[in-house]
Motif scaffolding. Structure first.
Motif, PDB file in Angstrom:
ATOM      1  N   CYS A 184      68.609  71.136 -46.944  1.00  0.00           N
ATOM      2  CA  CYS A 184      67.680  70.476 -47.874  1.00  0.00           C
ATOM      3  C   CYS A 184      67.165  69.132 -47.353  1.00  0.00           C
ATOM      4  O   CYS A 184      67.948  68.230 -47.031  1.00  0.00           O
ATOM      5  N   ASP A 185      65.866  69.015 -47.346  1.00  0.00           N
ATOM      6  CA  ASP A 185      65.183  67.809 -46.870  1.00  0.00           C
ATOM      7  C   ASP A 185      65.315  66.638 -47.854  1.00  0.00           C
ATOM      8  O   ASP A 185      65.145  65.478 -47.482  1.00  0.00           O
ATOM      9  N   THR A 186      65.628  66.932 -49.114  1.00  0.00           N
ATOM     10  CA  THR A 186      65.746  65.868 -50.116  1.00  0.00           C
ATOM     11  C   THR A 186      66.897  64.913 -49.785  1.00  0.00           C
ATOM     12  O   THR A 186      66.970  63.822 -50.335  1.00  0.00           O
ATOM     13  N   ARG A 187      67.771  65.306 -48.876  1.00  0.00           N
ATOM     14  CA  ARG A 187      68.848  64.392 -48.456  1.00  0.00           C
ATOM     15  C   ARG A 187      68.339  63.272 -47.545  1.00  0.00           C
ATOM     16  O   ARG A 187      69.072  62.335 -47.256  1.00  0.00           O
ATOM     17  N   SER A 188      67.106  63.377 -47.072  1.00  0.00           N
ATOM     18  CA  SER A 188      66.583  62.370 -46.143  1.00  0.00           C
ATOM     19  C   SER A 188      66.606  60.969 -46.773  1.00  0.00           C
ATOM     20  O   SER A 188      66.404  60.819 -47.987  1.00  0.00           O
ATOM     21  N   GLU A 189      66.839  59.971 -45.939  1.00  0.00           N
ATOM     22  CA  GLU A 189      66.982  58.597 -46.431  1.00  0.00           C
ATOM     23  C   GLU A 189      65.797  58.124 -47.253  1.00  0.00           C
ATOM     24  O   GLU A 189      65.948  57.375 -48.212  1.00  0.00           O
ATOM     25  N   CYS A 190      64.595  58.551 -46.855  1.00  0.00           N
ATOM     26  CA  CYS A 190      63.391  58.028 -47.510  1.00  0.00           C
ATOM     27  C   CYS A 190      63.366  58.328 -49.009  1.00  0.00           C
ATOM     28  O   CYS A 190      62.664  57.652 -49.755  1.00  0.00           O
ATOM     29  N   TYR A 191      64.137  59.294 -49.465  1.00  0.00           N
ATOM     30  CA  TYR A 191      64.115  59.625 -50.882  1.00  0.00           C
ATOM     31  C   TYR A 191      65.181  58.858 -51.675  1.00  0.00           C
ATOM     32  O   TYR A 191      65.191  58.908 -52.912  1.00  0.00           O
ATOM     33  N   GLY A 192      66.089  58.198 -50.991  1.00  0.00           N
ATOM     34  CA  GLY A 192      67.051  57.320 -51.665  1.00  0.00           C
ATOM     35  C   GLY A 192      68.027  58.034 -52.585  1.00  0.00           C
ATOM     36  O   GLY A 192      68.532  57.442 -53.539  1.00  0.00           O
ATOM     37  N   ILE A 193      68.291  59.303 -52.335  1.00  0.00           N
ATOM     38  CA  ILE A 193      69.256  60.039 -53.179  1.00  0.00           C
ATOM     39  C   ILE A 193      70.564  60.160 -52.397  1.00  0.00           C
ATOM     40  O   ILE A 193      70.644  60.908 -51.426  1.00  0.00           O
ATOM     41  N   ASP A 194      71.576  59.413 -52.826  1.00  0.00           N
ATOM     42  CA  ASP A 194      72.829  59.384 -52.060  1.00  0.00           C
ATOM     43  C   ASP A 194      73.637  60.666 -52.223  1.00  0.00           C
ATOM     44  O   ASP A 194      74.272  61.125 -51.293  1.00  0.00           O
ATOM     45  N   ASP A 195      73.619  61.219 -53.427  1.00  0.00           N
ATOM     46  CA  ASP A 195      74.388  62.444 -53.678  1.00  0.00           C
ATOM     47  C   ASP A 195      73.453  63.458 -54.350  1.00  0.00           C
ATOM     48  O   ASP A 195      73.150  63.345 -55.544  1.00  0.00           O
ATOM     49  N   LEU A 196      73.003  64.424 -53.569  1.00  0.00           N
ATOM     50  CA  LEU A 196      72.021  65.405 -54.057  1.00  0.00           C
ATOM     51  C   LEU A 196      72.537  66.170 -55.271  1.00  0.00           C
ATOM     52  O   LEU A 196      71.768  66.564 -56.149  1.00  0.00           O
ATOM     53  N   SER A 197      73.871  66.358 -55.337  1.00  0.00           N
ATOM     54  CA  SER A 197      74.426  67.174 -56.428  1.00  0.00           C
ATOM     55  C   SER A 197      74.588  66.400 -57.735  1.00  0.00           C
ATOM     56  O   SER A 197      74.940  66.976 -58.764  1.00  0.00           O
ATOM     57  N   ASP A 198      74.340  65.101 -57.699  1.00  0.00           N
ATOM     58  CA  ASP A 198      74.458  64.284 -58.905  1.00  0.00           C
ATOM     59  C   ASP A 198      73.093  64.300 -59.618  1.00  0.00           C
ATOM     60  O   ASP A 198      72.242  63.451 -59.392  1.00  0.00           O
ATOM     61  N   VAL A 199      72.928  65.282 -60.472  1.00  0.00           N
ATOM     62  CA  VAL A 199      71.594  65.535 -61.045  1.00  0.00           C
ATOM     63  C   VAL A 199      71.341  64.658 -62.273  1.00  0.00           C
ATOM     64  O   VAL A 199      72.208  64.497 -63.128  1.00  0.00           O
ATOM     65  N   ALA A 200      70.154  64.083 -62.332  1.00  0.00           N
ATOM     66  CA  ALA A 200      69.743  63.310 -63.504  1.00  0.00           C
ATOM     67  C   ALA A 200      68.448  63.894 -64.055  1.00  0.00           C
ATOM     68  O   ALA A 200      67.635  64.450 -63.321  1.00  0.00           O
ATOM     69  N   VAL A 201      68.274  63.734 -65.342  1.00  0.00           N
ATOM     70  CA  VAL A 201      67.053  64.174 -66.020  1.00  0.00           C
ATOM     71  C   VAL A 201      66.179  62.950 -66.252  1.00  0.00           C
ATOM     72  O   VAL A 201      66.665  61.892 -66.657  1.00  0.00           O
ATOM     73  N   LYS A 202      64.887  63.088 -65.996  1.00  0.00           N
ATOM     74  CA  LYS A 202      63.956  62.000 -66.305  1.00  0.00           C
ATOM     75  C   LYS A 202      63.665  62.066 -67.812  1.00  0.00           C
ATOM     76  O   LYS A 202      62.860  62.893 -68.266  1.00  0.00           O
ATOM     77  N   ALA A 203      64.353  61.210 -68.550  1.00  0.00           N
ATOM     78  CA  ALA A 203      64.375  61.338 -70.007  1.00  0.00           C
ATOM     79  C   ALA A 203      63.001  61.172 -70.643  1.00  0.00           C
ATOM     80  O   ALA A 203      62.727  61.773 -71.682  1.00  0.00           O
ATOM     81  N   ASN A 204      62.136  60.387 -70.034  1.00  0.00           N
ATOM     82  CA  ASN A 204      60.815  60.139 -70.625  1.00  0.00           C
ATOM     83  C   ASN A 204      59.716  60.998 -69.975  1.00  0.00           C
ATOM     84  O   ASN A 204      58.532  60.745 -70.168  1.00  0.00           O
ATOM     85  N   ALA A 205      60.122  61.991 -69.181  1.00  0.00           N
ATOM     86  CA  ALA A 205      59.152  62.754 -68.389  1.00  0.00           C
ATOM     87  C   ALA A 205      58.107  63.467 -69.251  1.00  0.00           C
ATOM     88  O   ALA A 205      56.927  63.508 -68.906  1.00  0.00           O
ATOM     89  N   LEU A 206      58.519  63.997 -70.376  1.00  0.00           N
ATOM     90  CA  LEU A 206      57.582  64.793 -71.163  1.00  0.00           C
ATOM     91  C   LEU A 206      56.549  63.900 -71.854  1.00  0.00           C
ATOM     92  O   LEU A 206      55.368  64.258 -71.955  1.00  0.00           O
ATOM     93  N   ASP A 207      56.977  62.712 -72.273  1.00  0.00           N
ATOM     94  CA  ASP A 207      56.015  61.747 -72.844  1.00  0.00           C
ATOM     95  C   ASP A 207      55.025  61.319 -71.774  1.00  0.00           C
ATOM     96  O   ASP A 207      53.823  61.227 -72.018  1.00  0.00           O
ATOM     97  N   LEU A 208      55.553  61.058 -70.580  1.00  0.00           N
ATOM     98  CA  LEU A 208      54.673  60.652 -69.475  1.00  0.00           C
ATOM     99  C   LEU A 208      53.675  61.758 -69.151  1.00  0.00           C
ATOM    100  O   LEU A 208      52.485  61.506 -68.956  1.00  0.00           O
ATOM    101  N   LEU A 209      54.167  62.989 -69.109  1.00  0.00           N
ATOM    102  CA  LEU A 209      53.302  64.114 -68.748  1.00  0.00           C
ATOM    103  C   LEU A 209      52.138  64.237 -69.736  1.00  0.00           C
ATOM    104  O   LEU A 209      50.975  64.384 -69.344  1.00  0.00           O
ATOM    105  N   GLN A 210      52.479  64.171 -71.005  1.00  0.00           N
ATOM    106  CA  GLN A 210      51.446  64.289 -72.035  1.00  0.00           C
ATOM    107  C   GLN A 210      50.406  63.184 -71.873  1.00  0.00           C
ATOM    108  O   GLN A 210      49.201  63.431 -71.896  1.00  0.00           O
ATOM    109  N   ASP A 211      50.897  61.988 -71.685  1.00  0.00           N
ATOM    110  CA  ASP A 211      50.008  60.836 -71.568  1.00  0.00           C
ATOM    111  C   ASP A 211      49.133  60.937 -70.312  1.00  0.00           C
ATOM    112  O   ASP A 211      47.925  60.705 -70.350  1.00  0.00           O
TER     113      ASP A 211
END
Ligand code: SF4
Length: 289
Positions: free
Chosen positions: A40-67
């Motif tokens: 997986c390329d998402t492990r690359s430094e430029c994305y700043g994700i130290d632990d790929l398996s530590d998943v977070a949800v973007k809590a405000n994503a749906l409001d942002l999408l609508q807007d």
């Protein structure tokens, strides 16, 4: 408990022309991915994700999408899942992707889904609605050998399940096909593997395969990949080091021969080597469905 983060923006504009899926916008509703693909390329430094398996949800994503959709003047295909799989297991409960599709359906934007999971079948109803404008569902297939996939994509549903899901989309009249990328050097870069992917995609009713014959290798992605090679395929690290050194792109072995075999098999089985993308000039203006 689900870890939540707050995003500043959601939709990013994709540089045009986007050669693979005809995307105009891209978005990630999650940060991290438990499919755990060793490449997986998402492990690359430029994305700043130290632990790929530590998943977070973007809590405000749906409001942002609508807007953000409300303010978009240009209709174009929205891509899901460039930095994570939008149908990874957490989606079954939090339903961020499903709720995003509901919003997109209301705004009448076209959609491309790229996934390794048959959980996408849950949203067939919504994708059929979106398909009044345009919808396409692509499944990543780097191999059709379930045992090999279990090694290189340990947390993802098996290719056989992806192909079964592809068949259901095709039967429902939704564009579906495969992304054959990466093709891992020394592991998946055989004519037999490439031909099997084409043949099984065709058997499942898929209509296209977007291919990339090789893989990217970059800083932390490379480090992780080599550690997994040592564990799963002892002796291969040295071959990679010899072929790829510190370069970003590591090509498959015998790329020309593989490409010829791929093109020949696609012709034989009636598979397009480019996907049918959304064509804005032929489209209606955005509208509420
Ligand atoms: S599914 Fe995609 S994002 Fe998730 S680990 Fe695999 S390659 Fe990375």
């Amino acid at each position: 408990m689900v870890r939540e983060i707050i995003a500043k923006t959601l939709l990013s504009s994709v540089k045009q022309p986007e050669p693979w899926f005809g995307l105009k916008y891209n978005m990630n509703l999650y940060r991290g991915c438990v499919h755990g693909c060793i490449y997986c390329d998402t492990r690359s430094e430029c994305y700043g994700i130290d632990d790929l398996s530590d998943v977070a949800v973007k809590a405000n994503a749906l409001d942002l999408l609508q807007d953000e959709l409300r303010r978009k003047r240009v209709k174009g295909t929205i891509g899901f899942g460039s930095m994570n799989d939008c149908y990874q297991p957490l989606e079954a409960t939090v339903q961020m992707t499903r709720r995003a599709l509901e919003i997109i359906a209301r705004f009448g934007f076209p959609v491309h889904i790229l996934t390794k999971s048959d959980l996408v079948l849950r949203d067939l109803d919504l994708l059929q609605r979106i398909n009044q404008v345009y919808a396409a569902v692509s499944f990543t297939l780097t191999t059709v050998d379930d045992a090999l996939a279990q090694k290189v994509e340990p947390g993802a549903p098996l290719p056989s399940r992806r192909l079964a899901a592809m068949a259901q989309f095709a039967a429902a009249g939704i564009r579906s096909g495969a992304m054959m990328m990466p093709v891992l050097p020394f592991i998946e870069d055989t004519v037999e593997n490439v031909r099997a992917i084409v043949q099984q995609t065709a058997a499942a009713g898929g209509s296209y395969i977007v291919a990339g014959l090789g893989m990217t290798l970059r800083d932390r992605q490379r480090e992780y990949y080599y550690t997994q090679l040592d564990r799963l395929f002892p002796g291969l690290r040295e071959k990679y080091q010899e072929r790829c050194g510190e370069r970003y792109y590591c090509p498959a072995s015998g790329t020309q021969e593989l490409e010829a075999a791929f093109n020949e098999a696609c012709t034989q089985y009636g598979i397009a080597t480019r996907m049918p993308v959304y064509a804005p000039q032929a489209a209606r203006q955005p509208r509420l469905l």
